[in-house]
Design a protein around this motif. Structure first.
Motif, PDB file in Angstrom:
ATOM      1  N   MET A  87       0.840  -1.205   0.000  1.00 37.76           N
ATOM      2  CA  MET A  87       0.000   0.000   0.000  1.00 37.76           C
ATOM      3  C   MET A  87       0.872   1.250   0.000  1.00 37.76           C
ATOM      4  SD  MET A  87      -2.543  -1.001   3.153  1.00 37.76           S
ATOM      5  CE  MET A  87      -2.655  -2.721   3.682  1.00 37.76           C
ATOM      6  N   GLU A  88       2.136   1.082  -0.316  1.00 36.37           N
ATOM      7  CA  GLU A  88       3.054   2.206  -0.190  1.00 36.37           C
ATOM      8  C   GLU A  88       3.301   2.890  -1.520  1.00 36.37           C
ATOM      9  OE1 GLU A  88       4.053   3.229   2.725  1.00 36.37           O
ATOM     10  OE2 GLU A  88       3.050   1.518   3.629  1.00 36.37           O
ATOM     11  N   PRO A  89       3.294   4.202  -1.530  1.00 35.72           N
ATOM     12  CA  PRO A  89       3.816   4.919  -2.694  1.00 35.72           C
ATOM     13  C   PRO A  89       5.250   4.469  -2.921  1.00 35.72           C
ATOM     14  CG  PRO A  89       2.935   6.432  -1.029  1.00 35.72           C
ATOM     15  CD  PRO A  89       2.928   5.088  -0.414  1.00 35.72           C
ATOM     16  N   SER A  90       5.649   4.368  -4.178  1.00 37.01           N
ATOM     17  CA  SER A  90       6.978   3.818  -4.436  1.00 37.01           C
ATOM     18  C   SER A  90       8.027   4.888  -4.700  1.00 37.01           C
ATOM     19  CB  SER A  90       6.929   2.884  -5.644  1.00 37.01           C
ATOM     20  OG  SER A  90       6.756   3.645  -6.826  1.00 37.01           O
ATOM     21  N   GLY A  91       7.590   6.070  -5.083  1.00 37.22           N
ATOM     22  CA  GLY A  91       8.573   7.082  -5.452  1.00 37.22           C
ATOM     23  C   GLY A  91       9.227   6.828  -6.791  1.00 37.22           C
ATOM     24  N   ASP A  92       8.865   5.741  -7.458  1.00 38.78           N
ATOM     25  CA  ASP A  92       9.438   5.428  -8.764  1.00 38.78           C
ATOM     26  C   ASP A  92       8.368   5.519  -9.859  1.00 38.78           C
ATOM     27  OD1 ASP A  92      12.013   4.783  -7.671  1.00 38.78           O
ATOM     28  OD2 ASP A  92      11.158   2.897  -6.997  1.00 38.78           O
ATOM     29  N   ASN A  95       6.008   2.204 -14.294  1.00 36.22           N
ATOM     30  CA  ASN A  95       6.384   0.932 -14.908  1.00 36.22           C
ATOM     31  C   ASN A  95       7.756   0.456 -14.439  1.00 36.22           C
ATOM     32  OD1 ASN A  95       7.995   2.728 -16.168  1.00 36.22           O
ATOM     33  ND2 ASN A  95       7.340   2.251 -18.245  1.00 36.22           N
ATOM     34  N   SER A  96       8.139   0.915 -13.264  1.00 32.94           N
ATOM     35  CA  SER A  96       9.460   0.582 -12.744  1.00 32.94           C
ATOM     36  C   SER A  96       9.534  -0.880 -12.286  1.00 32.94           C
ATOM     37  CB  SER A  96       9.780   1.479 -11.553  1.00 32.94           C
ATOM     38  OG  SER A  96      11.014   1.106 -10.986  1.00 32.94           O
ATOM     39  N   LEU A  97      10.713  -1.446 -12.430  1.00 36.42           N
ATOM     40  CA  LEU A  97      10.968  -2.808 -11.958  1.00 36.42           C
ATOM     41  C   LEU A  97      11.889  -2.810 -10.741  1.00 36.42           C
ATOM     42  CD1 LEU A  97      11.688  -4.273 -15.467  1.00 36.42           C
ATOM     43  CD2 LEU A  97       9.886  -5.112 -13.971  1.00 36.42           C
ATOM     44  N   ILE A  98      12.445  -1.658 -10.410  1.00 36.94           N
ATOM     45  CA  ILE A  98      13.507  -1.631  -9.402  1.00 36.94           C
ATOM     46  C   ILE A  98      13.067  -2.244  -8.086  1.00 36.94           C
ATOM     47  CG2 ILE A  98      14.808  -0.103  -7.865  1.00 36.94           C
ATOM     48  CD1 ILE A  98      15.430   1.658 -10.134  1.00 36.94           C
ATOM     49  N   LYS A  99      11.929  -1.829  -7.575  1.00 41.75           N
ATOM     50  CA  LYS A  99      11.545  -2.299  -6.254  1.00 41.75           C
ATOM     51  C   LYS A  99      11.043  -3.742  -6.284  1.00 41.75           C
ATOM     52  CE  LYS A  99      11.207   1.684  -3.378  1.00 41.75           C
ATOM     53  NZ  LYS A  99      11.252   2.889  -4.185  1.00 41.75           N
ATOM     54  N   GLU A 101      13.088  -5.997  -7.421  1.00 43.15           N
ATOM     55  CA  GLU A 101      14.323  -6.742  -7.600  1.00 43.15           C
ATOM     56  C   GLU A 101      14.672  -7.638  -6.412  1.00 43.15           C
ATOM     57  OE1 GLU A 101      15.981  -7.001 -10.244  1.00 43.15           O
ATOM     58  OE2 GLU A 101      17.891  -7.809  -9.630  1.00 43.15           O
ATOM     59  N   TYR A 108       4.668  -2.457  -4.971  1.00 37.85           N
ATOM     60  CA  TYR A 108       4.501  -1.485  -3.893  1.00 37.85           C
ATOM     61  C   TYR A 108       3.048  -1.104  -3.647  1.00 37.85           C
ATOM     62  CZ  TYR A 108       8.836  -0.245  -1.657  1.00 37.85           C
ATOM     63  OH  TYR A 108       9.933  -0.270  -0.846  1.00 37.85           O
ATOM     64  N   LEU A 168       8.045 -11.497 -14.187  1.00 40.51           N
ATOM     65  CA  LEU A 168       8.833 -11.269 -12.978  1.00 40.51           C
ATOM     66  C   LEU A 168       7.969 -11.533 -11.751  1.00 40.51           C
ATOM     67  CD1 LEU A 168      11.586 -10.387 -11.945  1.00 40.51           C
ATOM     68  CD2 LEU A 168      10.836  -8.026 -12.105  1.00 40.51           C
ATOM     69  N   ASP A 238       4.174   9.209 -10.000  1.00 45.42           N
ATOM     70  CA  ASP A 238       5.153   9.715  -9.040  1.00 45.42           C
ATOM     71  C   ASP A 238       5.013  11.216  -8.797  1.00 45.42           C
ATOM     72  OD1 ASP A 238       5.998   9.418 -11.712  1.00 45.42           O
ATOM     73  OD2 ASP A 238       8.069   9.839 -11.198  1.00 45.42           O
TER      74      ASP A 238
ATOM     75  N   GLU B  88       7.227  14.089  -2.397  1.00 51.45           N
ATOM     76  CA  GLU B  88       6.835  12.726  -2.729  1.00 51.45           C
ATOM     77  C   GLU B  88       7.276  11.729  -1.668  1.00 51.45           C
ATOM     78  OE1 GLU B  88       4.904  12.159  -5.254  1.00 51.45           O
ATOM     79  OE2 GLU B  88       5.043  14.252  -5.796  1.00 51.45           O
ATOM     80  N   PRO B  89       6.408  10.823  -1.308  1.00 51.14           N
ATOM     81  CA  PRO B  89       6.859   9.667  -0.532  1.00 51.14           C
ATOM     82  C   PRO B  89       7.951   8.960  -1.327  1.00 51.14           C
ATOM     83  CG  PRO B  89       4.464   9.653  -0.839  1.00 51.14           C
ATOM     84  CD  PRO B  89       5.005  10.741  -1.697  1.00 51.14           C
ATOM     85  N   SER B  90       8.958   8.444  -0.645  1.00 50.11           N
ATOM     86  CA  SER B  90      10.082   7.869  -1.394  1.00 50.11           C
ATOM     87  C   SER B  90      10.003   6.360  -1.527  1.00 50.11           C
ATOM     88  CB  SER B  90      11.398   8.235  -0.710  1.00 50.11           C
ATOM     89  OG  SER B  90      11.521   7.507   0.499  1.00 50.11           O
ATOM     90  N   GLY B  91       9.254   5.729  -0.662  1.00 50.94           N
ATOM     91  CA  GLY B  91       9.247   4.270  -0.693  1.00 50.94           C
ATOM     92  C   GLY B  91      10.510   3.637  -0.138  1.00 50.94           C
ATOM     93  N   LYS B  99      17.936   7.703  -3.462  1.00 51.49           N
ATOM     94  CA  LYS B  99      17.295   8.660  -4.359  1.00 51.49           C
ATOM     95  C   LYS B  99      18.034   9.994  -4.422  1.00 51.49           C
ATOM     96  CE  LYS B  99      12.729   6.903  -5.222  1.00 51.49           C
ATOM     97  NZ  LYS B  99      12.507   5.735  -4.362  1.00 51.49           N
ATOM     98  N   TYR B 108      13.491  13.653  -1.303  1.00 55.72           N
ATOM     99  CA  TYR B 108      12.124  13.382  -1.749  1.00 55.72           C
ATOM    100  C   TYR B 108      11.064  14.130  -0.960  1.00 55.72           C
ATOM    101  CZ  TYR B 108      11.960  10.278  -5.695  1.00 55.72           C
ATOM    102  OH  TYR B 108      11.989   9.797  -6.982  1.00 55.72           O
ATOM    103  N   GLY B 241       1.970   4.643   3.762  1.00 55.50           N
ATOM    104  CA  GLY B 241       0.837   4.276   2.914  1.00 55.50           C
ATOM    105  C   GLY B 241      -0.116   3.336   3.634  1.00 55.50           C
ATOM    106  N   GLU B 242       0.441   2.332   4.259  1.00 52.05           N
ATOM    107  CA  GLU B 242      -0.395   1.380   4.978  1.00 52.05           C
ATOM    108  C   GLU B 242      -1.111   2.056   6.146  1.00 52.05           C
ATOM    109  OE1 GLU B 242       1.484  -2.310   5.969  1.00 52.05           O
ATOM    110  OE2 GLU B 242      -0.175  -2.931   7.262  1.00 52.05           O
TER     111      GLU B 242
ATOM    112  N   GLU D 101      17.160  -1.054 -15.997  1.00 54.57           N
ATOM    113  CA  GLU D 101      15.998  -0.222 -15.713  1.00 54.57           C
ATOM    114  C   GLU D 101      16.008   1.096 -16.497  1.00 54.57           C
ATOM    115  OE1 GLU D 101      13.400  -1.011 -14.163  1.00 54.57           O
ATOM    116  OE2 GLU D 101      12.412   0.875 -13.726  1.00 54.57           O
ATOM    117  N   ALA D 164      11.018 -12.938 -18.109  1.00 55.29           N
ATOM    118  CA  ALA D 164      10.849 -11.507 -17.788  1.00 55.29           C
ATOM    119  C   ALA D 164      12.012 -10.701 -18.359  1.00 55.29           C
ATOM    120  CB  ALA D 164      10.755 -11.318 -16.278  1.00 55.29           C
TER     121      ALA D 164
END
Lengths: 305, 305, 305, 305
Positions: A87-92, A95-99, A101, A108, A168, A238, B88-91, B99, B108, B241-242, D101, D164
Motif C-alpha cells: 500500500m506504499e507509494p513507491s517514489g518510482d 512501470n518501474s521494476l527496481i523495487k 528486484e 509497492y 517477474l 510519481d 513525494e513519498p520515497s518508498g 534517491k 524526496y 501508505g499502509e 531499468e 521476464a
C-alpha cells in the motif's frame, strides 16, 4: 453560478494544453486530439454539470486500476490483495521494476503496473472480463462503455515491458493463475472506452460511500475507504505527493487523458484532457483541479468551519 | 465515557509492546523503558483527556520535522522550501541515500532525514535554535520543553550517516548556509524533550488551522494544510501508505517513541510508546490509533453522514 | 624505429583531443591545456622513449590510488585491506554511493573513491603523508614530485561529495582512525604533481615485479600482482571492461589527464592528455594505447607464439 | 609428477565440498551428487591429465555463454554484438534486472543472463540449435554432448524470471528476432550435457588461439582474445574480481557445477564439482584452481622470468 465556475476552471486549464503531449508509447493513443478538454461533475444531490468535450470516448488506461482494486477487494478480500501487493507509494515511475528486484519484494501498490497486473491475476479466475465490463458500466453509470478493440490490439502489440513485469511477478509467486490471461485481462481493462461523464459517475459512487444514485449499494464502505486512500497517496503516478499537497482530492489519472477525482461526501469529477505532463498526468486536468480545489475549498485539509 | 474509550484504546495497544524494541542506534535512546505507554487527547472544544505515562519526557526525534517544516514554510516560503525538497513519498527507508544519487536529485520530502537536514539549513540562518525552542514551546503549549543535552551529545557521537547525508546535499547545492551548523541545528531539534501532552498540544494547533487555544494564530492556514498533507503521505516512514489506509489520520512518528496525530478540525493526539516496530514507529501507538480511528470514525475517508 | 612507432601512436591519438574536455569539477583542473599530449615508455632493458609533452607536470588524481593500494598492501597486509574493501568492479561511476547503501555493504574496490578513501584511512595512522611523498618519488623515479598546493586547496574547496562518502564509510565502521585526516590524506595523494615520465617510471616498477631499475626491490611480488590485476579489472572507471577487451593492458587513469599502463614483464607507459572522455579517461590516451596494443601485440591475451 | 600435482589439487579442494550446496532453483539440478569432483587438463603439447569424476555428464549451464559469445562474434561480428550488449562487469547478481531499468540501458555483458539472452537472439536467426550442438561438440572435442531433455524441461518449467528478462530486452529493442525462440535457444544451450573433459577441450581451443589439436582453426584470433578477456573480468558471476586477483586465470562457471579455465598459450582446464558457493561457483573448483595457479604460477600476472 456553479456552471460558471466550471467553465472558468476549464479555461484556466486550457492554456497548459500546449505544454504537454499525448501519450505515444501505445501507438493508438498517439492518435488522440491533444486539444480536447472536458469536465463533468456529478453531485451527491443529483445535480450534474458538464463543460467541453465530455462525451468524447477515450481509453480509460490506468484509471481502470481503481475499478480492478475495488472489485478485487470485494471478491478476494482485503487480506488476499494486500498479502501480495503493498500500500506504499513507491517514489518510482509507474512501470518501474527496481523495487521488484529484491528477493522478498512485491509490488509497492495497486496503482502501479506491477501491482495492477497482480490484482488482475487475483480477479481473473473469479470474474470474467465480460462481467468486469458490466461492473464498469454500473460503477460509471454508463452503458456505452465497451472494449476499444483498436486500443487493445495496439497495446498488445507493444506489451513487452508489461509482459516482463508479469513474468517477474510469476517468478516471485505473486501471480495467481495464468500469467498470459492475467496480462490479457489487465490490458483489456485498460482498453475500456469511457467519457468524462463516465468518470464523474464513478467518482460519485466513491464519494457516496459505494452507493449509486438510485440508492443501491454497489461497493462496501470499507472497500471505498481503502480505494480513496490509495488514490490519494498513489493515484497520480510519481507526482501523487505533490498533487495531494496542492490539490488534496483523491484522484487517478490515465495516459489516455482521463482523470477521476472524488470529493468525499460531495461529488465525483471526470476530466478528459489527453495532453499529458512528463509524469503522465493530464496537464490541463491538474490545473483545473487545482483551481477548483482552491476556489471551492475541496482539499481534504481545507479549513474546516 | 470518552475517557473510558481512551483507557480501552491504551489497553488494546499495550500487548503489542513486547513485539517491538526501543531504538538503539542512538545509545541514549536505548535507555528508554520499553513498557512506558501514554496517550493524551486535546480537543478543539477545550476538553483534554490523558491516560498512562503522559507526563514522561522523551526526545521528540523525527516529530521535530513537523515543527521545522512549519517554521520553514512561514519564514522561507513554500517556493524556497519546495524548490529544493520534494513532496513525494520515497518508498525507501528514512535514512536512505539512494534517491539522492542522480545528478538532479534532491530529497524526496521533508519527513526523511535528507529533507529535514535541508530544511534545517534553510531555517538556521534566519531563526536561532533558541527561537525555535521557544516556538516549539508555543506550538506544543508546553513550557517544559528543553534541549536534552544527553540525547544531543549521544546523537552527535553517532552522527556519521546524517553528516554524510548533509555533505551529499551540500555537493548538490541543496544546503543553504553552513553544513555543520545545519546539522547541529537538525540534531538539536531532534533532541527536544517532550511529553505525550506536548504532542497533543501540537496536534490540536494543527487540527485547529494554526490557531492556539487562546485564539491566537501561530501558523498560517496554508502552512497547516501543507504540513498535514505531508504528514499523511510521508509521516510514518516507509509505512505511511499502509497507515493511511488502516488509520487515515495525519501523523508523525519519532524513534524516541512519540507519535503525533491530527484529527483535522477536531483534536490533537499525542502518544508515547518507545517500543518500536521494524519501521521505527511506536508499535503500541499504531494499534491505539487504529482502534480509535475505527471506533470514533476518525479516518479521513470514514463514511460521511 | 620504436621511436617512430611511438611518434605515430601520438599522432593517432591527437585528433581525438577535440572530442573530449578537461575536467572542471575541481576548478584548478579546469585550467589545464586541453591540447597537451605526451607519452613516455620505460623498458625493462633500460631503454626509454618519449614523445610530446612528457615533462609537463599535472596532478596525479586517481592514479595515486595505485600507489596507496600498493603501500596499504605492504604496511597493512592483504587481509586488512580486503576485509573492508572489495575486489569487484562495481559497474557504477567512480563517485557512486549506491552500492554503499545496504547494511553490510563496503566499497567495491580500491580504485573507486569510496575504496580509496577507506585505504587512505588504513595507511594514514601508519605512514605520514611526507613518507608517502617520498615513496611516490621512489616508485616513479622522479624526485620532482611535490604536493601541488593549488590543486589541493581547490579540491578541498569542493570536497563535499567525497566527505559525504567518508562519513558514510565511518557510519559503516570501515574507516580506521580519523575521518577528516583520512580525507585530507586522500586529497593530498590526489594532488601530487607528476609527469608522463613519472608514470612510465611507476609502470616500469610494476612491470618489473616491484624491482626498480637499480635492482632494488621496492614492493613485494604479491603486492604487484594484486595491483596489476585490480588495475586491469577496475582501473579505467566504468569503462574498465571495454578497455580490457580492446587494449588489454593493466592501466589506471586520473582526471588530471594522466594514464599509467603496465605491460607486464616488459615496460611501463605514462601518458599525459587532459582532454577526457565522458567516463573520465584521457581520450587521446585511450586511442594511443589501443594503437600500441594492436601494433605491438601488448594485449594480455595477444596471440602467444 | 604433473599428475601428482593434479591429484593433490583435487584433494585440496575436496574438503570444501561440504561448505557448499548444489543448485536447486532448477529442480533437475538439485538431483546432482554434491560429492562429485573431477578435473581434466588438456595441454597444448597434446598431453592430457585427469583425476576424479571427469567422465560424469552434467549440464553446462552458464558456461554455454562462452560458446554462444564466440559463435555470435563469428557470425554476427564484434560490432553487432557490442552495440547491444556491454563489456562491463556489473557488480550485480547474474540474474539482476537493476541495470536494465534506465531508458538507454542494455545488458552489461554477455556473461550475465540478460546479455546471454540477447546474444542468443542474435545467433538464433542465423544458426540453428542443431548447428550449435555440432559446434559445441567440435569446440569441446566431445561427440557425446547432447541436449539433456530433463534439464531442458525442468528449466523451462521455472523460466519465468529469464522470460521476464527476455521481454524487458524486447521492450528495449535489444532482442533480434522472436523472443520466445531466443529464450528457447538460450535454455537449450544451458541444457547441453558435458563432462570435465569437454570443458578441458574447450579450454584448450581457447588457450591455443582458436586452433584445435588437429591444427584446424575453429575460431578467429580476435574472437578468442575477446572471449578470454570477458571470461577474466565477468566469468565468475559477481565474484569475478576476487577470482581474478586470487587465481588470475580466465574462467567461466556454471551452476551445474562446471568450471572452464584457460591458461593462455598453455592448457585448458575443466572441473566438475556441483557443490556451489553463495555466488554460484563450484566451491571446490575455486580452491583447486587457486592451488594450481599458485603452484604452477598460472596467474596472468605471475612473475615473469
Amino acid at each position: 453560478m456553479f456552471q460558471d465556475l466550471i467553465n472558468e476552471a476549464l479555461e484556466t486549464g486550457r492554456p497548459y494544453i500546449k505544454e504537454g503531449e499525448v501519450a505515444t508509447y501505445i501507438p493508438e493513443l498517439g492518435r488522440a486530439d491533444k486539444n480536447k478538454l472536458g469536465i463533468s461533475i456529478f453531485c451527491r444531490d443529483g445535480s450534474r454539470f458538464s463543460c467541453g468535450d465530455t462525451k468524447d470516448r477515450f481509453s480509460i488506461q490506468s484509471i481502470s486500476k481503481v475499478i480492478s482494486l475495488a472489485v478485487a477487494l470485494e471478491v478476494c478480500g482485503f487480506d488476499m490483495v494486500f498479502e501480495n501487493v503493498g500500500m506504499e507509494p513507491s517514489g518510482d515511475a509507474f512501470n518501474s521494476l527496481i523495487k521488484l528486484e529484491g528477493s522478498n519484494s512485491h509490488p509497492y501498490n495497486p496503482m502501479i503496473n506491477s501491482g495492477a497486473i497482480a490484482v488482475a491475476s487475483f480477479i481473473e479466475p473469479k470474474v470474467s472480463f465480460e462481467e468486469m465490463l458490466e461492473l464498469a458500466r454500473c460503477f460509471c453509470q454508463d452503458d456505452g462503455i465497451v472494449l476499444d478493440e483498436k486500443v487493445y490490439r495496439s497495446e498488445m502489440s507493444t506489451v513487452a515491458r508489461n509482459r516482463a513485469i508479469a513474468y517477474l511477478l510469476e517468478s516471485k509467486g505473486v501471480i495467481n493463475g495464468n500469467v498470459e490471461e492475467a496480462l490479457d485481462f489487465y490490458v483489456k481493462m485498460c482498453s475500456l472506452s469511457v467519457t468524462a461523464e463516465s468518470l464523474a459517475g464513478l467518482g460519485l459512487l466513491l464519494a457516496n460511500d459505494g452507493v449509486d444514485p438510485s440508492g443501491k449499494r454497489l461497493l462496501n464502505s470499507d472497500t471505498v475507504r481503502v480505494v480513496k486512500t490509495i488514490m490519494l497517496t498513489c493515484g497520480m503516478y510519481d507526482g501523487s505527493g505533490e498533487f495531494a499537497v496542492r490539490v488534496g482530492i483523491p484522484s487517478k489519472s490515465g495516459v489516455g487523458g482521463g482523470l477521476l477525482s472524488v470529493v468525499d461526501g460531495k461529488m465525483g469529477i471526470g476530466i478528459y484532457g489527453p495532453s499529458l505532463d512528463a509524469k503522465g498526468n493530464s496537464i490541463a486536468g491538474r490545473k483545473i483541479l487545482q483551481f477548483l480545489s482552491s476556489q471551492m475549498k475541496l482539499h481534504i485539509f481545507a479549513k474546516k468551519d
